[in-house]
Write a protein that holds these residues in place. Structure first.
Motif, PDB file in Angstrom:
ATOM      1  N   GLY A 125       9.540  -7.841 -13.588  1.00 42.55           N
ATOM      2  CA  GLY A 125       8.933  -8.525 -12.446  1.00 42.55           C
ATOM      3  C   GLY A 125       8.524  -7.592 -11.572  1.00 42.55           C
ATOM      4  N   LEU A 126       9.056  -6.965 -10.854  1.00 44.42           N
ATOM      5  CA  LEU A 126       9.010  -5.787  -9.978  1.00 44.42           C
ATOM      6  C   LEU A 126       7.596  -4.713 -10.455  1.00 44.42           C
ATOM      7  N   LYS A 127       7.779  -4.534 -11.713  1.00 44.98           N
ATOM      8  CA  LYS A 127       7.017  -3.368 -11.622  1.00 44.98           C
ATOM      9  C   LYS A 127       5.810  -2.864 -11.060  1.00 44.98           C
ATOM     10  N   GLY A 128       5.296  -2.057 -11.151  1.00 40.87           N
ATOM     11  CA  GLY A 128       4.051  -1.946 -10.322  1.00 40.87           C
ATOM     12  C   GLY A 128       4.008  -2.331  -8.632  1.00 40.87           C
ATOM     13  N   MET A 129       5.027  -2.951  -8.680  1.00 43.84           N
ATOM     14  CA  MET A 129       5.169  -3.374  -7.214  1.00 43.84           C
ATOM     15  C   MET A 129       5.175  -2.119  -6.180  1.00 43.84           C
ATOM     16  N   LYS A 130       4.292  -2.164  -4.710  1.00 46.91           N
ATOM     17  CA  LYS A 130       4.260  -1.128  -4.128  1.00 46.91           C
ATOM     18  C   LYS A 130       4.651  -1.539  -2.410  1.00 46.91           C
ATOM     19  N   VAL A 131       5.482  -0.596  -1.503  1.00 45.04           N
ATOM     20  CA  VAL A 131       6.196  -0.904  -0.396  1.00 45.04           C
ATOM     21  C   VAL A 131       4.883  -1.661   0.807  1.00 45.04           C
ATOM     22  N   GLY A 132       5.542  -3.111   1.522  1.00 43.82           N
ATOM     23  CA  GLY A 132       4.691  -3.307   2.019  1.00 43.82           C
ATOM     24  C   GLY A 132       4.387  -4.929   1.374  1.00 43.82           C
ATOM     25  N   GLY A 133       4.566  -4.805   0.053  1.00 44.78           N
ATOM     26  CA  GLY A 133       3.965  -5.713  -0.822  1.00 44.78           C
ATOM     27  C   GLY A 133       4.994  -6.869  -0.563  1.00 44.78           C
ATOM     28  N   ILE A 191      15.030 -19.852 -12.288  1.00 42.32           N
ATOM     29  CA  ILE A 191      14.706 -19.852 -10.359  1.00 42.32           C
ATOM     30  C   ILE A 191      13.902 -18.904  -9.962  1.00 42.32           C
ATOM     31  N   VAL A 192      13.469 -19.353  -8.547  1.00 45.28           N
ATOM     32  CA  VAL A 192      11.951 -18.509  -8.389  1.00 45.28           C
ATOM     33  C   VAL A 192      12.332 -17.166  -7.256  1.00 45.28           C
ATOM     34  N   PHE A 193      12.232 -16.664  -7.276  1.00 48.16           N
ATOM     35  CA  PHE A 193      12.256 -15.354  -5.559  1.00 48.16           C
ATOM     36  C   PHE A 193      10.823 -15.099  -5.146  1.00 48.16           C
ATOM     37  N   VAL A 194      11.357 -15.141  -4.262  1.00 53.66           N
ATOM     38  CA  VAL A 194      10.038 -14.265  -3.276  1.00 53.66           C
ATOM     39  C   VAL A 194      10.950 -13.182  -2.601  1.00 53.66           C
ATOM     40  N   ILE A 195       9.788 -11.774  -2.994  1.00 51.85           N
ATOM     41  CA  ILE A 195      10.882 -10.276  -2.699  1.00 51.85           C
ATOM     42  C   ILE A 195       9.574  -9.437  -1.806  1.00 51.85           C
ATOM     43  N   ASP A 196       9.993  -9.579  -1.112  1.00 55.19           N
ATOM     44  CA  ASP A 196       9.350  -8.030   0.174  1.00 55.19           C
ATOM     45  C   ASP A 196      10.292  -6.990  -0.531  1.00 55.19           C
ATOM     46  N   LEU A 197       9.420  -5.883  -0.941  1.00 56.60           N
ATOM     47  CA  LEU A 197       9.768  -4.504  -1.576  1.00 56.60           C
ATOM     48  C   LEU A 197       9.332  -3.216   0.488  1.00 56.60           C
ATOM     49  N   LEU A 198      10.927  -3.168   1.107  1.00 61.60           N
ATOM     50  CA  LEU A 198      10.598  -2.837   2.371  1.00 61.60           C
ATOM     51  C   LEU A 198      10.832  -1.186   1.692  1.00 61.60           C
ATOM     52  N   ALA A 199      11.534  -0.244   0.894  1.00 59.41           N
ATOM     53  CA  ALA A 199      11.197   0.767   0.948  1.00 59.41           C
ATOM     54  C   ALA A 199      11.849   1.641  -0.772  1.00 59.41           C
ATOM     55  N   VAL A 200      11.293   2.429  -1.435  1.00 60.81           N
ATOM     56  CA  VAL A 200      11.746   3.233  -2.016  1.00 60.81           C
ATOM     57  C   VAL A 200      11.929   4.518  -1.829  1.00 60.81           C
ATOM     58  N   ASN A 201      13.415   5.097  -2.589  1.00 61.45           N
ATOM     59  CA  ASN A 201      13.965   6.455  -1.989  1.00 61.45           C
ATOM     60  C   ASN A 201      14.183   7.266  -3.017  1.00 61.45           C
ATOM     61  N   THR A 257       0.793  -0.879   0.610  1.00 65.13           N
ATOM     62  CA  THR A 257      -0.347  -0.066   0.072  1.00 65.13           C
ATOM     63  C   THR A 257       0.774   1.528   0.133  1.00 65.13           C
ATOM     64  N   GLY A 258       2.533   1.095   0.227  1.00 65.13           N
ATOM     65  CA  GLY A 258       2.995   2.289  -0.115  1.00 65.13           C
ATOM     66  C   GLY A 258       3.736   2.887  -1.334  1.00 65.13           C
ATOM     67  N   ASP A 259       3.991   2.903  -1.460  1.00 61.21           N
ATOM     68  CA  ASP A 259       5.589   4.093  -2.591  1.00 61.21           C
ATOM     69  C   ASP A 259       5.204   2.935  -3.422  1.00 61.21           C
ATOM     70  N   GLU A 260       5.643   3.434  -5.010  1.00 61.03           N
ATOM     71  CA  GLU A 260       5.512   2.246  -6.097  1.00 61.03           C
ATOM     72  C   GLU A 260       6.849   2.163  -6.901  1.00 61.03           C
TER      73      GLU A 260
END
Length: 186
Positions: free
Chosen positions: A142-150, A176-186, A90-93
């Motif tokens: 693959g990370l396009k459009g992802m928001k912080v907290g996702g 390969i497989v990744f699980v990624i948590d987006l913590l911050a965008v600056n 729900t945070g910054d994209e």
């Protein structure tokens, strides 16, 4: 009229003196009223960042549980990038040119062998500039459009990962497989 000729002669002498004694014919110069041509500015080369880039303030891990590795039920690996939101942020994209901080875990699809995890590195988030080719193409796409907290899962085919050369414990042509948590965008 005589004044114009005198000024023109003085200007010609000044130009000749500035040019030196070159024996080569002078290149023709465009008319003074012609617009100057634009010159291309070289695009700066951004090196792959290793370690901790300093612009990002200290970022704490997501606090989420480490993802569990799951083996596929099928032996058939996808040939295209698979993107699945496990939790929508729900945070910054994330946008190109922004510094991103993530927690992630990566494993080989066929046998579930983990090759890297920020959780196993003491929970220190990984930072990179999104869209600057500092990560594999599978991440940049693959990370396009992802928001912080996702939290997002990526299944990355070899052509968007390490191809036929592999990387460390990632074998040539591994999906390969990744699980990624987006913590911050600056």
């Amino acid at each position: 009229m005589k004044l114009r000729l005198t000024c023109a002669a003085a200007l010609s002498a000044l130009l000749l003196a500035a040019c030196g004694d070159s024996k080569e014919p002078a290149a023709s110069t465009p008319a003074a009223s012609a617009p100057a041509e634009a010159t291309a500015t070289p695009t700066p080369f951004i090196e792959k960042v290793t370690g901790d880039p300093t612009p990002m303030p200290e970022v704490t891990p997501s606090g989420k549980d480490e993802p569990k590795v799951t083996k596929p039920e099928s032996d058939k690996a996808p040939t295209e990038l698979v993107v699945r939101d496990l939790e929508v942020g729900t945070g910054d994209e994330i946008t190109p040119g922004k510094l991103a901080a993530v927690d992630y875990k990566g494993w080989r699809l066929d046998d579930g062998v983990v090759f890297d995890s920020t959780w196993e590195k003491g929970g220190k988030p990984f930072q990179f500039i999104f869209g600057a080719k500092q990560v594999i193409d599978g991440w940049d796409q693959g990370l396009k459009g992802m928001k912080v907290g996702g939290r997002r899962q990526l299944v990355v085919p070899p052509d968007l990962a390490y191809g036929d050369h592999g990387q460390a414990s990632i074998r040539p042509n591994d999906t390969i497989v990744f699980v990624i948590d987006l913590l911050a965008v600056n």
